[in-house]
Design a protein around this motif. Structure first.
Motif, PDB file in Angstrom:
ATOM      1  N   PRO B  22      25.031 -20.990 -25.411  1.00  0.00           N
ATOM      2  CA  PRO B  22      23.754 -20.298 -25.273  1.00  0.00           C
ATOM      3  C   PRO B  22      23.561 -19.228 -26.347  1.00  0.00           C
ATOM      4  O   PRO B  22      22.446 -18.934 -26.724  1.00  0.00           O
ATOM      5  CB  PRO B  22      23.820 -19.666 -23.890  1.00  0.00           C
ATOM      6  CG  PRO B  22      24.954 -20.285 -23.202  1.00  0.00           C
ATOM      7  CD  PRO B  22      25.830 -20.913 -24.201  1.00  0.00           C
ATOM      8  N   ASP B  26      19.997 -19.312 -27.719  1.00  0.00           N
ATOM      9  CA  ASP B  26      19.412 -18.595 -26.598  1.00  0.00           C
ATOM     10  C   ASP B  26      17.908 -18.816 -26.624  1.00  0.00           C
ATOM     11  O   ASP B  26      17.294 -18.914 -27.675  1.00  0.00           O
ATOM     12  CB  ASP B  26      19.719 -17.108 -26.723  1.00  0.00           C
ATOM     13  CG  ASP B  26      19.578 -16.423 -25.382  1.00  0.00           C
ATOM     14  OD1 ASP B  26      19.262 -17.124 -24.402  1.00  0.00           O
ATOM     15  OD2 ASP B  26      19.778 -15.206 -25.331  1.00  0.00           O
ATOM     16  N   GLU B  27      17.367 -18.875 -25.421  1.00  0.00           N
ATOM     17  CA  GLU B  27      15.947 -19.176 -25.315  1.00  0.00           C
ATOM     18  C   GLU B  27      15.091 -18.268 -26.189  1.00  0.00           C
ATOM     19  O   GLU B  27      14.160 -18.703 -26.845  1.00  0.00           O
ATOM     20  CB  GLU B  27      15.499 -19.030 -23.864  1.00  0.00           C
ATOM     21  CG  GLU B  27      15.599 -20.310 -23.094  1.00  0.00           C
ATOM     22  CD  GLU B  27      14.720 -20.273 -21.867  1.00  0.00           C
ATOM     23  OE1 GLU B  27      14.292 -19.181 -21.488  1.00  0.00           O
ATOM     24  OE2 GLU B  27      14.470 -21.340 -21.313  1.00  0.00           O
ATOM     25  N   SER B  28      15.428 -17.005 -26.137  1.00  0.00           N
ATOM     26  CA  SER B  28      14.574 -16.051 -26.844  1.00  0.00           C
ATOM     27  C   SER B  28      14.621 -16.282 -28.348  1.00  0.00           C
ATOM     28  O   SER B  28      13.697 -15.938 -29.070  1.00  0.00           O
ATOM     29  CB  SER B  28      15.009 -14.631 -26.506  1.00  0.00           C
ATOM     30  OG  SER B  28      16.397 -14.520 -26.718  1.00  0.00           O
ATOM     31  N   ALA B  88      10.622 -30.901 -15.209  1.00  0.00           N
ATOM     32  CA  ALA B  88      10.208 -30.155 -16.403  1.00  0.00           C
ATOM     33  C   ALA B  88      10.996 -28.865 -16.486  1.00  0.00           C
ATOM     34  O   ALA B  88      11.390 -28.410 -17.556  1.00  0.00           O
ATOM     35  CB  ALA B  88       8.713 -29.860 -16.348  1.00  0.00           C
ATOM     36  N   LYS B  89      11.253 -28.294 -15.322  1.00  0.00           N
ATOM     37  CA  LYS B  89      11.988 -27.040 -15.283  1.00  0.00           C
ATOM     38  C   LYS B  89      13.427 -27.259 -15.719  1.00  0.00           C
ATOM     39  O   LYS B  89      13.952 -26.522 -16.551  1.00  0.00           O
ATOM     40  CB  LYS B  89      11.936 -26.489 -13.864  1.00  0.00           C
ATOM     41  CG  LYS B  89      12.643 -25.185 -13.710  1.00  0.00           C
ATOM     42  CD  LYS B  89      12.522 -24.689 -12.299  1.00  0.00           C
ATOM     43  CE  LYS B  89      13.615 -23.689 -12.039  1.00  0.00           C
ATOM     44  NZ  LYS B  89      13.578 -23.196 -10.666  1.00  0.00           N
ATOM     45  N   SER B  92      13.652 -27.535 -19.360  1.00  0.00           N
ATOM     46  CA  SER B  92      13.527 -26.353 -20.210  1.00  0.00           C
ATOM     47  C   SER B  92      14.641 -25.348 -19.957  1.00  0.00           C
ATOM     48  O   SER B  92      14.774 -24.406 -20.726  1.00  0.00           O
ATOM     49  CB  SER B  92      12.147 -25.715 -20.058  1.00  0.00           C
ATOM     50  OG  SER B  92      11.777 -25.649 -18.719  1.00  0.00           O
ATOM     51  N   LEU B  93      15.419 -25.545 -18.920  1.00  0.00           N
ATOM     52  CA  LEU B  93      16.508 -24.589 -18.684  1.00  0.00           C
ATOM     53  C   LEU B  93      17.871 -25.099 -19.146  1.00  0.00           C
ATOM     54  O   LEU B  93      18.853 -24.395 -19.067  1.00  0.00           O
ATOM     55  CB  LEU B  93      16.578 -24.212 -17.200  1.00  0.00           C
ATOM     56  CG  LEU B  93      15.459 -23.306 -16.692  1.00  0.00           C
ATOM     57  CD1 LEU B  93      15.681 -22.969 -15.233  1.00  0.00           C
ATOM     58  CD2 LEU B  93      15.350 -22.042 -17.516  1.00  0.00           C
ATOM     59  N   LEU B  94      17.915 -26.326 -19.613  1.00  0.00           N
ATOM     60  CA  LEU B  94      19.182 -26.823 -20.111  1.00  0.00           C
ATOM     61  C   LEU B  94      19.328 -26.445 -21.573  1.00  0.00           C
ATOM     62  O   LEU B  94      18.361 -26.485 -22.323  1.00  0.00           O
ATOM     63  CB  LEU B  94      19.265 -28.343 -19.960  1.00  0.00           C
ATOM     64  CG  LEU B  94      19.350 -28.864 -18.529  1.00  0.00           C
ATOM     65  CD1 LEU B  94      19.271 -30.374 -18.527  1.00  0.00           C
ATOM     66  CD2 LEU B  94      20.608 -28.388 -17.846  1.00  0.00           C
ATOM     67  N   SER B  95      20.515 -26.083 -21.936  1.00  0.00           N
ATOM     68  CA  SER B  95      20.727 -25.720 -23.325  1.00  0.00           C
ATOM     69  C   SER B  95      22.127 -26.133 -23.731  1.00  0.00           C
ATOM     70  O   SER B  95      23.108 -25.478 -23.369  1.00  0.00           O
ATOM     71  CB  SER B  95      20.551 -24.209 -23.466  1.00  0.00           C
ATOM     72  OG  SER B  95      20.979 -23.803 -24.731  1.00  0.00           O
ATOM     73  N   TYR B 154      28.693 -30.378 -19.015  1.00  0.00           N
ATOM     74  CA  TYR B 154      27.720 -29.286 -18.866  1.00  0.00           C
ATOM     75  C   TYR B 154      26.761 -29.549 -17.712  1.00  0.00           C
ATOM     76  O   TYR B 154      26.563 -28.710 -16.839  1.00  0.00           O
ATOM     77  CB  TYR B 154      26.952 -29.138 -20.180  1.00  0.00           C
ATOM     78  CG  TYR B 154      25.818 -28.144 -20.140  1.00  0.00           C
ATOM     79  CD1 TYR B 154      26.049 -26.779 -20.296  1.00  0.00           C
ATOM     80  CD2 TYR B 154      24.498 -28.569 -19.971  1.00  0.00           C
ATOM     81  CE1 TYR B 154      25.012 -25.874 -20.271  1.00  0.00           C
ATOM     82  CE2 TYR B 154      23.456 -27.672 -19.949  1.00  0.00           C
ATOM     83  CZ  TYR B 154      23.706 -26.325 -20.105  1.00  0.00           C
ATOM     84  OH  TYR B 154      22.670 -25.430 -20.071  1.00  0.00           O
ATOM     85  N   GLN B 158      26.490 -27.757 -13.734  1.00  0.00           N
ATOM     86  CA  GLN B 158      25.294 -27.118 -13.182  1.00  0.00           C
ATOM     87  C   GLN B 158      24.764 -27.868 -11.971  1.00  0.00           C
ATOM     88  O   GLN B 158      23.695 -27.548 -11.458  1.00  0.00           O
ATOM     89  CB  GLN B 158      24.180 -27.089 -14.224  1.00  0.00           C
ATOM     90  CG  GLN B 158      24.659 -26.641 -15.563  1.00  0.00           C
ATOM     91  CD  GLN B 158      23.774 -25.596 -16.151  1.00  0.00           C
ATOM     92  OE1 GLN B 158      22.610 -25.470 -15.785  1.00  0.00           O
ATOM     93  NE2 GLN B 158      24.316 -24.820 -17.046  1.00  0.00           N
TER      94      GLN B 158
END
Lengths: 340, 534
Positions: B22, B26-28, B88-89, B92-95, B154, B158
């Protein structure tokens, strides 16, 4: 006894305490600075949150132990750990955010001496909801805060607070945010708020009827966004068809404006929207005390409506739908204009 | 005490491992892709599914970065909206470097656009079809499998199941990176493997059948068996099947129609020898012991005995595993582009597959329905999927048809299991089953007799009949193929097409008859229902 099953040096209480200490540290530290020391603290915090998660959910080696969960929950809410966690969430990395969200979700269901102590805690710290709801305005945090929020409104008192807060108005915009995942998450929360706690919802809708349905019609049912209209008309059907909302339903189906909007949805080219709109439309028709103007509209549009229903079918055979349709058709065919 | 320290040590290690990724993405820190369709310019179509199209496109404001856009028709998609949201969630939360996630997603009128990185080499399945019809070399397989195991570790960590692992859902980029794709929104909506072409060799009729079937070949026995009892280990099974697919160019049993494949899968363990019926014996020692062991451990009938993903990563097979460079050198050299492959596949499909395509859609939809709804629809199909009982005497198709008609409204599982075992036996003879059939019908549940279930049973029956026809067809095919070794390819193809035309005609007739019967029975049932209600 416990150590037999989970031979761990640290007790659940220890883990919560250490997590809290680390959160306090993180909360105080400035956001931008990234020293080696802070990195290490962060790693430590991530590990602790993960540990909390594995106590609550179990891991590949063991199932969760009820007593350990209870101890953890009690310690967690004994002090302000949840507030710290919510505040620090933006500073955590993605994986830890997800773990934290799962921990918070789980804690809402944990009973300590057959009490949901999370509910008590939230009642005393209800302003936390403000932070969570505002999360929808932050692309990075929306899905995490949104998921936590949905878990918190499982508690009736919390749902009541959110419904009656000013935040409720913002949902009409959140639902239509351009990011699909966030908009969909907001829509799920909105739906949960308006369907989960029956009596609370009925009370809210009666008290807030005017502004709520004005917004609902204008922003959702008449939205230019296909998915918004589709979800809104479905939810409207769910709300109006719920027994506990019968007073609201009667009021809704006596309005000429509402009928016009629903009839427009009936004319949509999307099969799904048409079908959901039908489930609302039938309530207008089934109403035993139809106001004159409603009857007037139905009579004026009689032939068009009958033609529409003539080839109105569901994909799969649906007996209930066919019965409803037949009923509506009979009712419309038999209508006489009322009054002068 | 010692053990506990070990445990916590391991936990720490895995914790660190996970934390590494991450930080990079990282998302940001991820670039924000615009949420407006006008910012994208569509270049080419690279895939089609039942309710979705995949495009290659460029994102103009992002320096014309190349992306893949999956456009899902929300009005046509039968999936529950909540499912789409949930997935969809997840997406977008997998990284993770080995998971293809979305840049962003937004709606464009009735379509949901999911914008993703463009993986220029396309799916492993399409790579195999185009350049490695007999499978990839083992060192390449190792690289791909290792990357996928990272992704699975991974995901499973989760608590997510992929549920649709197969070469068609493994994508490769020009730099040799390998990503697992198509869970979430796309899981069953889109099939990237439209590149399978016209028959090239006698056994490739099965290729088409495979495509029609979509996913069943990769399904774990426990997934086929029940809708409630499978876990992460189901992915490990599919992973094992995928390993075989990469090694041989197609999943095992794919020379059989999907229902038979499911059936045989339950009855025995896979062996590499399963392929030897069709393949030259000089392939026998093509694969290392390590590889065979790895695959065998994944394909254990008992889910709990299958190793988990992170354990598999420690398998000796991966000890000397190379980096992605190997894939660039061996696999990507001279490979036609994704667009070319897609177009070629489309062209090849057109003349001979027109009719089949419709069938395919239907079946695909059927699969989607079952995957989404979970309920007992799945069990319904289970009636075709129960194990073979080696001792039992069996007759061919006709008898089982009659029986299946009879069981219609009653205990679907029990009878079905016997029926299907009978009708498959002809097929299993051919491939000489080891026959350690386990009785798996124990979980049969009594379903209340209702109209819906009867109709459902009939529909399933109809489908199974179709499939049996195909099975017989492909058997004839196989036998004939052996005889006609001398024939030229044109001749073979010509005969094949002739046969298929005939088959199609027969099937149409059959379908029509069955539809009539269905209609008739439906009427009877509803009549009975009405009188019952009255």
């Amino acid at each position: 006894m416990k150590s037999l099953f989970k031979p761990k040096p640290r007790t659940p209480v220890d883990v919560v305490r250490q997590t809290r200490d680390l959160l306090i540290y993180t909360d105080r530290s400035p956001e931008t600075k990234e020293s080696k020391r802070e990195e290490k603290q962060m790693l430590e915090l991530s590990k602790n949150v993960r540990e909390l998660k594995s106590i609550l959910y179990g891991n590949s080696e063991s199932e969760p132990v009820a007593e350990a969960c209870a101890q953890l929950t009690q310690e967690f809410f004994r002090e302000n750990t949840l507030r710290l966690l919510i505040n620090c969430l933006p500073k955590l990395n993605l994986e830890t955010r997800k773990d934290a969200t799962q921990v918070v979700a789980n804690l809402q269901r944990q009973q300590v001496q057959s009490r949901l102590i999370a509910s008590d805690y939230l009642e005393a710290n209800i302003d936390l909801m403000d932070i969570l709801i505002a999360g929808y305005e932050n692309t990075d945090m929306a899905l995490h805060y949104g998921a936590m929020l949905r878990e918190c409104i499982r508690h009736q008192s919390v749902a009541k607070y959110v419904l009656e807060s000013q935040h409720m108005k913002k949902f009409f915009d959140y639902i239509q945010l351009p990011n699909f995942d966030i908009a969909a998450d907001a829509a799920a929360t909105f739906k949960e708020l308006l369907t989960r706690h029956k009596s609370t919802v009925a009370e809210f809708l009666s008290k807030n009827y005017d502004w709520f349905f004005a917004e609902y019609n204008l922003k959702l049912l008449e939205s230019t966004n296909y998915i918004t209209r589709r979800q809104a008309v479905k939810l409207l059907g769910d709300i109006l068809l719920d027994r506990s909302n019968s007073a609201v339903m009667t009021r809704y189906v006596s309005s000429r404006d509402n009928l016009r909007i629903v009839m427009n949805l009936l004319r949509e080219s999307s099969k799904s929207i048409q079908l959901e709109a039908f489930h609302v439309f039938k309530l207008f028709v089934a109403n035993q005390n139809k106001p004159a103007d409603i009857v007037g509209i139905l009579v004026t549009n009689r032939s068009k409506l009958l033609r529409l229903f003539a080839d109105f079918k569901t994909d799969k055979e649906d007996g209930q739908f066919e019965a409803d349709k037949a009923h509506v058709v009979r009712e419309i065919a038999a209508l006489e204009p009322k009054g002068p | 005490m010692k053990l506990s320290r070990l445990n916590s040590l391991r936990r720490v290690q895995s914790g660190e491992l996970i934390m590494k990724f991450p930080d990079d993405q990282d998302e940001s820190k991820r670039p924000q892709f615009p949420l407006d369709s006008s910012c994208y310019k569509i270049i080419d179509e690279i895939g089609v599914g039942v309710s979705a199209v995949v495009y290659k496109a460029i994102c103009i404001p992002m320096n014309s970065a190349v992306v893949a856009i999956k456009a899902i028709d929300l009005d046509r998609s039968r999936a529950d909206f909540d499912d789409i949201r949930r997935e969809a969630k997840i997406l977008s939360l997998l990284s993770h470097p080995n998971i293809l996630n979305a840049h962003c997603s937004f709606t464009v009128d009735r379509r949901l656009w999911v914008v993703m990185p463009f993986m220029s080499a396309g799916s492993l399945q399409s790579i195999i079809t185009s350049s490695f019809p007999d499978g990839l070399p083992e060192p390449c397989i190792a690289v791909v499998l290792r990357e996928i195991l990272h992704a699975l570790t991974y995901l499973h960590d989760q608590g997510h199941l992929h549920r649709d692992i197969k070469a068609g859902n493994i994508l490769m980029d020009s730099n040799g990176s390998v990503k697992l794709a198509d869970f979430g929104v796309s899981a069953s909506i889109f099939e990237a493997n439209s590149t399978q072409g016209v028959p090239i060799s006698p056994s490739s009729t099965s290729m088409m059948l495979k495509e029609i079937a979509g996913t069943p070949y990769w399904m774990a026995p426990e997934v086929i068996h029940s809708h409630n009892g499978y876990s992460l280990k189901a992915d490990i099974w599919s992973f094992g099947i995928t390993a075989l697919e990469l090694a041989h160019g197609r999943p095992p049993l794919s020379h059989l129609p999907p229902s038979k494949s499911l059936l045989l899968k339950i009855t025995r363990r896979f062996r590499f020898s399963d392929y030897e019926n069709q393949q030259n014996s000089n392939n026998k020692n093509k694969f290392s012991k390590g590889f065979k062991e790895l695959v065998a451990s994944c394909l254990d009938q008992e889910p709990s005995r299958r190793p988990c993903a992170d354990k598999l990563l420690k398998h000796p097979f991966f000890r000397n595993c190379k980096g992605p460079d190997l894939l660039i050198k061996t696999v990507l050299q001279g490979l036609p582009s994704v667009e070319e492959r897609f177009k070629l596949g489309k062209l090849q499909r057109l003349p001979s597959m027109k009719m089949e395509e419709e069938d395919e859609e239907e079946i695909e939809k059927e699969i989607i329905k079952q995957r989404r709804i979970s309920g007992w629809n799945f069990k319904e199909d289970g009636l075709e999927l129960e194990p073979v009982f080696p001792g039992e005497n069996c007759e061919e198709d006709e008898c089982s048809i009659i029986k299946q008609v009879r069981f219609g409204g009653e205990s679907i599982m029990e009878k079905g299991s016997r029926d299907s075992s009978e009708c498959c036996s002809g097929v299993s003879d051919l491939s000489s089953p080891t026959g350690n059939g386990r009785r798996g019908g124990g979980e049969a549940e009594e379903e209340a007799v209702d109209r819906e279930s009867i109709m459902g049973g009939l529909v399933a029956l109809k489908r199974s009949l179709d499939e049996q026809r195909r099975a017989v067809g492909s058997l004839i095919e196989l036998i004939e193929g052996e005889k006609g070794g001398e024939m030229s390819r044109e001749e073979q193809i010509g005969r094949l097409m002739e046969k298929m035309t005939r088959e199609l005609e027969n099937e149409r007739k059959r379908n029509f008859e069955l539809e009539m019967e269905l209609e008739f029975l439906g009427l009877q049932i509803s009549a009975a229902h009405n009188t019952g209600a009255a």
